[in-house]
Write a protein that holds these residues in place. Structure first.
Motif, PDB file in Angstrom:
ATOM      1  N   ARG A   7       0.835  -1.215   0.000  1.00 16.00           N
ATOM      2  CA  ARG A   7       0.000   0.000   0.000  1.00 16.00           C
ATOM      3  C   ARG A   7       0.859   1.250   0.000  1.00 16.00           C
ATOM      4  NH1 ARG A   7      -1.978   3.498  -1.190  1.00 16.00           N
ATOM      5  NH2 ARG A   7      -3.987   4.478  -0.776  1.00 16.00           N
ATOM      6  N   VAL A   8       1.986   1.217   0.716  1.00 11.33           N
ATOM      7  CA  VAL A   8       2.934   2.330   0.687  1.00 11.33           C
ATOM      8  C   VAL A   8       3.531   2.458  -0.713  1.00 11.33           C
ATOM      9  CG1 VAL A   8       5.172   3.134   1.534  1.00 11.33           C
ATOM     10  CG2 VAL A   8       3.463   2.295   3.150  1.00 11.33           C
ATOM     11  N   GLN A   9       3.791   1.350  -1.363  1.00  9.85           N
ATOM     12  CA  GLN A   9       4.340   1.371  -2.727  1.00  9.85           C
ATOM     13  C   GLN A   9       3.410   2.125  -3.678  1.00  9.85           C
ATOM     14  OE1 GLN A   9       4.184  -2.219  -5.321  1.00  9.85           O
ATOM     15  NE2 GLN A   9       6.440  -2.089  -5.312  1.00  9.85           N
ATOM     16  N   VAL A  10       2.117   1.868  -3.564  1.00  9.04           N
ATOM     17  CA  VAL A  10       1.145   2.566  -4.414  1.00  9.04           C
ATOM     18  C   VAL A  10       1.215   4.073  -4.185  1.00  9.04           C
ATOM     19  CG1 VAL A  10      -1.307   2.861  -4.933  1.00  9.04           C
ATOM     20  CG2 VAL A  10      -0.402   0.573  -4.538  1.00  9.04           C
ATOM     21  N   LEU A  11       1.265   4.470  -2.916  1.00  7.04           N
ATOM     22  CA  LEU A  11       1.333   5.891  -2.604  1.00  7.04           C
ATOM     23  C   LEU A  11       2.630   6.513  -3.118  1.00  7.04           C
ATOM     24  CD1 LEU A  11       0.198   8.393  -1.272  1.00  7.04           C
ATOM     25  CD2 LEU A  11       1.168   7.631   0.901  1.00  7.04           C
ATOM     26  N   GLU A  12       3.739   5.803  -2.963  1.00  3.52           N
ATOM     27  CA  GLU A  12       5.027   6.330  -3.424  1.00  3.52           C
ATOM     28  C   GLU A  12       5.024   6.524  -4.946  1.00  3.52           C
ATOM     29  OE1 GLU A  12       7.968   7.234  -1.988  1.00  3.52           O
ATOM     30  OE2 GLU A  12       7.248   7.024   0.065  1.00  3.52           O
ATOM     31  N   ARG A  13       4.326   5.652  -5.674  1.00  5.50           N
ATOM     32  CA  ARG A  13       4.203   5.834  -7.121  1.00  5.50           C
ATOM     33  C   ARG A  13       3.492   7.142  -7.445  1.00  5.50           C
ATOM     34  NH1 ARG A  13       2.316  -0.392  -8.390  1.00  5.50           N
ATOM     35  NH2 ARG A  13       4.428  -1.316  -8.491  1.00  5.50           N
ATOM     36  N   GLY A  14       2.486   7.456  -6.661  1.00  3.16           N
ATOM     37  CA  GLY A  14       1.784   8.718  -6.875  1.00  3.16           C
ATOM     38  C   GLY A  14       2.646   9.919  -6.536  1.00  3.16           C
ATOM     39  N   ILE A  15       3.439   9.811  -5.484  1.00  2.00           N
ATOM     40  CA  ILE A  15       4.284  10.925  -5.063  1.00  2.00           C
ATOM     41  C   ILE A  15       5.361  11.213  -6.109  1.00  2.00           C
ATOM     42  CG2 ILE A  15       5.993  11.623  -3.325  1.00  2.00           C
ATOM     43  CD1 ILE A  15       4.214  10.294  -1.242  1.00  2.00           C
ATOM     44  N   LYS A  16       5.792  10.187  -6.829  1.00  2.00           N
ATOM     45  CA  LYS A  16       6.781  10.403  -7.885  1.00  2.00           C
ATOM     46  C   LYS A  16       6.258  11.319  -8.998  1.00  2.00           C
ATOM     47  CE  LYS A  16      10.089   6.608  -7.747  1.00  2.00           C
ATOM     48  NZ  LYS A  16      11.238   7.538  -7.792  1.00  2.00           N
ATOM     49  N   LEU A  17       4.947  11.486  -9.066  1.00  2.00           N
ATOM     50  CA  LEU A  17       4.332  12.333 -10.083  1.00  2.00           C
ATOM     51  C   LEU A  17       4.216  13.792  -9.646  1.00  2.00           C
ATOM     52  CD1 LEU A  17       1.428   9.899 -11.090  1.00  2.00           C
ATOM     53  CD2 LEU A  17       3.627  10.212 -12.256  1.00  2.00           C
ATOM     54  N   LEU A  18       4.563  14.080  -8.394  1.00  2.00           N
ATOM     55  CA  LEU A  18       4.423  15.440  -7.865  1.00  2.00           C
ATOM     56  C   LEU A  18       5.614  16.297  -8.266  1.00  2.00           C
ATOM     57  CD1 LEU A  18       3.065  14.652  -4.275  1.00  2.00           C
ATOM     58  CD2 LEU A  18       1.787  15.033  -6.407  1.00  2.00           C
ATOM     59  N   HIS A  19       5.393  17.624  -8.244  1.00  2.00           N
ATOM     60  CA  HIS A  19       6.414  18.572  -8.695  1.00  2.00           C
ATOM     61  C   HIS A  19       7.355  19.009  -7.576  1.00  2.00           C
ATOM     62  CE1 HIS A  19       3.288  19.913 -11.921  1.00  2.00           C
ATOM     63  NE2 HIS A  19       3.795  18.725 -12.178  1.00  2.00           N
ATOM     64  N   PHE A  20       6.825  19.147  -6.362  1.00  2.00           N
ATOM     65  CA  PHE A  20       7.568  19.733  -5.240  1.00  2.00           C
ATOM     66  C   PHE A  20       8.153  21.085  -5.652  1.00  2.00           C
ATOM     67  CE2 PHE A  20       7.890  15.159  -3.996  1.00  2.00           C
ATOM     68  CZ  PHE A  20       7.118  15.268  -2.860  1.00  2.00           C
ATOM     69  N   LYS A  21       7.275  21.917  -6.205  1.00  2.00           N
ATOM     70  CA  LYS A  21       7.650  23.269  -6.599  1.00  2.00           C
ATOM     71  C   LYS A  21       6.537  24.230  -6.197  1.00  2.00           C
ATOM     72  CE  LYS A  21      10.550  22.207 -10.637  1.00  2.00           C
ATOM     73  NZ  LYS A  21      10.720  22.432 -12.093  1.00  2.00           N
ATOM     74  N   PRO A  22       6.884  25.447  -5.774  1.00  2.00           N
ATOM     75  CA  PRO A  22       5.854  26.433  -5.462  1.00  2.00           C
ATOM     76  C   PRO A  22       4.951  26.662  -6.670  1.00  2.00           C
ATOM     77  CG  PRO A  22       7.984  27.180  -4.669  1.00  2.00           C
ATOM     78  CD  PRO A  22       8.242  25.956  -5.508  1.00  2.00           C
ATOM     79  N   GLY A  23       3.650  26.631  -6.428  1.00  2.00           N
ATOM     80  CA  GLY A  23       2.691  26.828  -7.502  1.00  2.00           C
ATOM     81  C   GLY A  23       2.462  25.596  -8.347  1.00  2.00           C
ATOM     82  N   GLY A  24       3.179  24.495  -8.058  1.00  2.00           N
ATOM     83  CA  GLY A  24       3.035  23.274  -8.832  1.00  2.00           C
ATOM     84  C   GLY A  24       2.041  22.306  -8.203  1.00  2.00           C
ATOM     85  N   ILE A  25       2.036  21.076  -8.709  1.00  2.00           N
ATOM     86  CA  ILE A  25       1.184  20.029  -8.162  1.00  2.00           C
ATOM     87  C   ILE A  25       1.977  19.307  -7.076  1.00  2.00           C
ATOM     88  CG2 ILE A  25      -0.105  17.939  -8.674  1.00  2.00           C
ATOM     89  CD1 ILE A  25      -1.222  20.516  -9.938  1.00  2.00           C
ATOM     90  N   ASN A  26       1.552  19.481  -5.831  1.00  2.00           N
ATOM     91  CA  ASN A  26       2.312  18.991  -4.690  1.00  2.00           C
ATOM     92  C   ASN A  26       1.532  18.038  -3.793  1.00  2.00           C
ATOM     93  OD1 ASN A  26       4.697  20.632  -5.267  1.00  2.00           O
ATOM     94  ND2 ASN A  26       3.403  22.377  -4.721  1.00  2.00           N
ATOM     95  N   SER A  27       0.400  17.542  -4.279  1.00  2.00           N
ATOM     96  CA  SER A  27      -0.401  16.595  -3.497  1.00  2.00           C
ATOM     97  C   SER A  27      -1.276  15.786  -4.443  1.00  2.00           C
ATOM     98  CB  SER A  27      -1.265  17.334  -2.468  1.00  2.00           C
ATOM     99  OG  SER A  27      -2.104  18.280  -3.112  1.00  2.00           O
TER     100      SER A  27
END
Length: 421
Positions: free
Chosen positions: A188-208
């Motif tokens: 289940r953590v693996q599934v979530l980590e796959r989603g987090i890899k798609l995030l930008h981690f940038k101001p104004g970006g997609i971060n969740s």
């Protein structure tokens, strides 16, 4: 009975017009429906952080600087999370640190403790390499928890459905002992980590991300231990990673419980909740996610086979089917020898559907491509194709005249012209 409402579409027009809004003649709301609406409407829409440091209050900027300094003092080595160095002081590290600060209401000491515990857990759990592990849960992929598409704002969407565990044999196979439970939690953590890899981690970006939780047939008593473990892991180690939680197939008692416990939830937590009306999965999801990105089992147009394509899914057009109305979608301008492929879905169906080809030549007979048939609420999207011998138009019909209930719907199509040998 009302006359059929046509939606005429020339095959080169990518933006067909939808049917007009339904006449204002609402049925009396049930007690359960009123509770669900109250639970949803009581909370304002969630406003996600932009993570621009310039937008922070002076006290919040001060907390961010203190957290950076304290982290440097408490860490004897380089620390990173999701591929981002937390000591670099760049905008990506600011985004992650602000998530921990927000989770602890900008209390620096508590945020630091949470962050250090999270870093320790990630090291012990070997979370950084979990995405590439083979954990052996093929039968759960695409059913229990999986990433699929994006919402209208660009957030990755994670779907969750635990109804299959009402089967005792399946439950014992996955959760039968502590070792099995821990292996499932890792998956289940693996599934979530796959989603987090798609995030930008940038101001104004997609971060969740967005979480869609299907409550249909969920054996809540049996899954209590697993649910508590998942909730604890996510709350402790993935702060502010969820922009919105959308609950679908909601049983009647859920809204009652929500109304009882709502006063004890923070406003920020409540603002992330969307509680769908009973039996209105499509109407709930269409507000946030485009139909082509929604799985077919939830009244969308996406099938698992679509993942094999390298291109983005063809956009769908949404429309409304009023109660007592028949809608004809007319796709015009089709040339002889062309192949037209289409998908169409109506949320909750429970109406008649048919498709026919009308040749342009005067005196030609209409061809019944799909005869009139009744589609049940559990039916998935229609996918079909037809190769024409003559020029003309395709007419897709949905007949809702036997119902007073308004329904949301979507369709898309592509016409491929024949090529000479």
């Amino acid at each position: 009975m009302e006359a059929a409402s046509p939606i005429s579409v020339h095959q080169q027009d990518p933006h067909p017009e939808s049917s007009p809004n339904p006449n204002p003649n609402p049925l009396k709301k049930s007690f359960v429906t009123s509770l669900m609406e109250a639970a949803t409407l009581r909370s304002p829409s969630f406003r996600e952080d932009t993570y621009f440091v310039s937008n922070l209050k002076s006290s919040e900027r001060k907390s961010l600087q203190e957290l950076k300094q304290n982290l440097r003092v408490s860490s004897n080595e380089q620390v990173s999370m999701w591929g981002v160095s937390l000591l670099d002081g760049d905008e990506k590290s600011d985004v992650i640190l602000l998530k921990f600060l927000r989770a602890r209401e900008f209390n620096v000491e508590q945020s630091l403790q949470m962050l250090i515990k999270c870093l320790s857990w990630r090291k012990d759990f070997e979370a950084d390499g979990i995405v590439d592990e083979e954990l052996g849960f093929k039968e759960l992929e695409g059913i229990v928890a999986y990433m699929q598409g994006y919402d209208k704002e660009g957030h990755p969407v994670c779907y969750n459905a635990y109804g299959m565990f009402k089967d005792k044999e399946m439950y014992e196979k996955i959760f039968g002992d502590e070792e099995k439970l821990q292996k499932f939690l890792r998956w289940r953590v693996q599934v979530l980590e796959r989603g987090i890899k798609l995030l930008h981690f940038k101001p104004g970006g997609i971060n969740s991300i967005i979480q869609v939780i299907d409550l249909k047939d969920m054996p809540k008593r049996e899954l209590r231990v697993a649910s508590n473990h998942i909730l604890s892991l996510f709350q402790d180690n993935y702060p502010e990673m969820v922009a919105r939680k959308i609950f679908i197939n909601v049983p009647w008692y859920f809204s009652v419980l929500y109304s009882m416990f709502s006063p004890f939830l923070t406003q920020r937590t409540k603002s992330k909740f969307v509680i769908g009306k009973e039996g209105n999965v499509a109407e709930t999801l269409y507000k946030f996610i485009r139909p082509e990105n929604i799985p077919v089992q939830y009244s969308g147009l996406h099938r698992p086979a679509d993942n094999l394509q390298n291109s983005l899914p063809k956009p769908a057009s949404e429309f409304i089917v009023k109660g007592g109305e028949k809608v004809n979608i007319q796709i015009e301008g089709i040339e002889a020898g062309s192949t037209i492929t289409w998908d169409i879905v109506v949320g909750g169906w429970e109406l008649d559907y048919s498709a026919e080809f009308v040749p342009a030549a005067e005196g030609s007979y209409t061809i019944a491509v799909e005869k009139v048939r009744r589609l049940s609420a559990s039916d998935e999207a229609i996918h079909n194709s037809f190769t024409t011998k003559a020029a003309g138009k395709m007419v897709l019909s949905v007949d809702n005249t036997a119902s007073r209930r308004r329904k949301v719907a979507a369709y898309r199509y592509v016409v491929r012209k024949s090529t000479p040998n």
